[in-house]
Enzyme design. Structure first.
Site, PDB file in Angstrom:
ATOM      1  N   ASP A 186       1.888  17.998  67.736  1.00 55.94           N
ATOM      2  CA  ASP A 186       1.859  16.870  68.159  1.00 55.94           C
ATOM      3  C   ASP A 186       0.683  15.989  67.738  1.00 55.94           C
ATOM      4  O   ASP A 186       0.571  14.648  67.681  1.00 55.94           O
ATOM      5  CB  ASP A 186       1.559  17.001  70.016  1.00 55.94           C
TER       6      ASP A 186
ATOM      7  N   GLU B  69       8.902  17.216  65.118  1.00 56.18           N
ATOM      8  CA  GLU B  69       9.344  17.590  64.493  1.00 56.18           C
ATOM      9  C   GLU B  69       8.731  18.167  63.255  1.00 56.18           C
ATOM     10  O   GLU B  69       8.644  18.943  62.168  1.00 56.18           O
ATOM     11  CB  GLU B  69      10.847  17.124  64.397  1.00 56.18           C
TER      12      GLU B  69
END
Length: 409
Positions: A351, A270
């Site tokens: 990611d 995040e």
């Protein structure tokens, strides 16, 4: 659009019926979890077919039998009945919207109840009582009654007085409104539905604060939200402007991820969105699209033929917006498809960001855990996921996380 999207739904339904895991997930996801996920996904798919069919029938009937112009006239008659001025467009519009809101609640209620208390309950997700369900619905309606009139009134006045710069004025109003709502929602509105408490002192809090500090993320508050009072689905998110950022963890996420590193890895993902400016890019894209949409509306708002084709002999501001939304639905879906492409790219980048921080294995484990606990679909049709998904399927994300390691070898 209905036929096209139903075709995609049928492709996805066929993928959900596949009896085996994708090869990438074999040995990663247990067979028990796969069977549960398959059953949950198929139940939701069957329900979706029924819901969409009923929705398209109602929407088509509303257009075919010209229910909107009829209801607009009836809402004006209601104002006269209660002694108000039906010629006042703001009052007329609010009367119309009140009826539409009531109609929407009534027609959607059976589907909401079935989804929550049958499908979600059958698969162990629903945790809310019928009282909590209706309490949330009533709170939502009260908020609409409180916030709706001033917003609708402002839009009508802007359209009536906007002149040649109408699109810019509308966009500026919606821009300011979005900033105000993003500021007020987590502070005043969200607490009406959920309880937010500070994450207790401990190893997990220390790790998250250390990670945020290392990235110079201006973390001011770290909350846990009681998502478990309504559902056992899990999530995490962040919000806030400038130097006042907050992170929220669902209590279900903490319960499901026994390893703190998995939760920290999810937070690292995040924070990757923040560090890579994904939130800012998305916000700018939405603003540009909103401005373009209002620009398109200004081109057709005075088209008498357009209003008459929908059964209206007057040209109310709100009705013009509704008609415009109906006419650009295919374009909106194309834009949504494009935004999903960008969103999936951002997810891969976030990611990769978490992986660079050393959270590859923890992120991998965390993504698998979230997939298992939320019973997300394991098999996905490539056309369906490309069109609908804002996040890549788990198979693609795991492959992307593993790929750099393979190249290094």
């Amino acid at each position: 659009m209905y036929f096209f999207e139903t075709y995609l739904d049928l492709r996805q339904h066929a993928a959900l019926k596949l009896p085996k895991l994708p090869k990438t997930l074999e040995g990663v996801i247990s067979q028990e979890k796969f069977e549960k996920s398959r059953g949950y996904s198929l139940d939701k798919s069957h329900f979706h077919f029924v819901h969409e069919f009923v929705t398209i029938l109602m929407d088509s009937a509303i257009l075919l039998f010209r229910i909107l112009p009829w209801f607009w006239k009836k809402s004006g008659n209601f104002l006269v009945l209660v002694g108000l001025d039906a010629e006042n467009e703001i009052l007329h519009t609010l009367s119309f919207l009140a009826g539409v809101m009531l109609w929407s609640q009534l027609t959607d209620l059976p589907f909401s109840l079935y989804s929550t208390f049958v499908i979600e309950a059958r698969h162990g997700f629903n945790k809310q009582t019928i009282w909590l369900f209706f309490r949330d619905m009533i709170k939502g309606m009260i908020l609409a009654i409180v916030l709706g009139p001033p917003i609708v009134s402002a839009i009508i006045i802007i359209v009536q007085k906007g002149g040649p710069y109408l699109a810019i004025y509308l966009w500026a109003f919606m821009f300011v409104l979005s900033l105000v709502m993003m500021t007020l929602y987590p502070v005043l509105i969200a607490p009406l539905f959920n309880k937010f408490t500070p994450l207790p002192e401990g190893e997990l809090r220390e790790k998250i604060e250390k990670l945020a500090s290392s990235l110079k993320f201006p973390l001011k508050k770290l909350f846990v939200v009681d998502g478990s009072t309504r559902s056992s689905h899990s999530n995490a998110y962040m919000y806030g402007f400038f130097k006042n950022k907050r992170i929220v963890l669902y209590d279900t996420l903490i319960q499901q991820c026994k390893n703190d590193e998995e939760i920290v890895a999810v937070i690292a993902h995040e924070l990757g969105h923040w560090k890579l400016n994904h939130t800012m890019y998305s916000f700018i894209a939405v603003q540009v699209l909103t401005l373009l949409q209002f620009g398109g509306y200004t081109l057709v708002r005075n088209s008498t033929d357009l209003f008459r084709s929908f059964g209206f002999d007057t040209q109310p501001v709100l009705i013009g917006l509704i008609i415009f939304q109906h006419t650009v639905i295919p374009i909106q879906h194309l834009v949504s498809f494009g935004l999903n492409l960008v969103s999936r790219s951002f997810e891969f980048q976030a990611d990769a960001f978490a992986k660079k921080l050393g959270y590859a294995s923890a992120l991998r484990a965390g993504l698998v855990k979230l997939q298992e606990e939320n019973l997300s679909a394991m098999n996905t049709d490539p056309w369906y996921s490309a069109y609908h998904y804002s996040h890549p399927p788990l198979v693609e994300r795991l492959a992307a996380i593993d790929e750099p390691d393979k190249k290094e070898k």
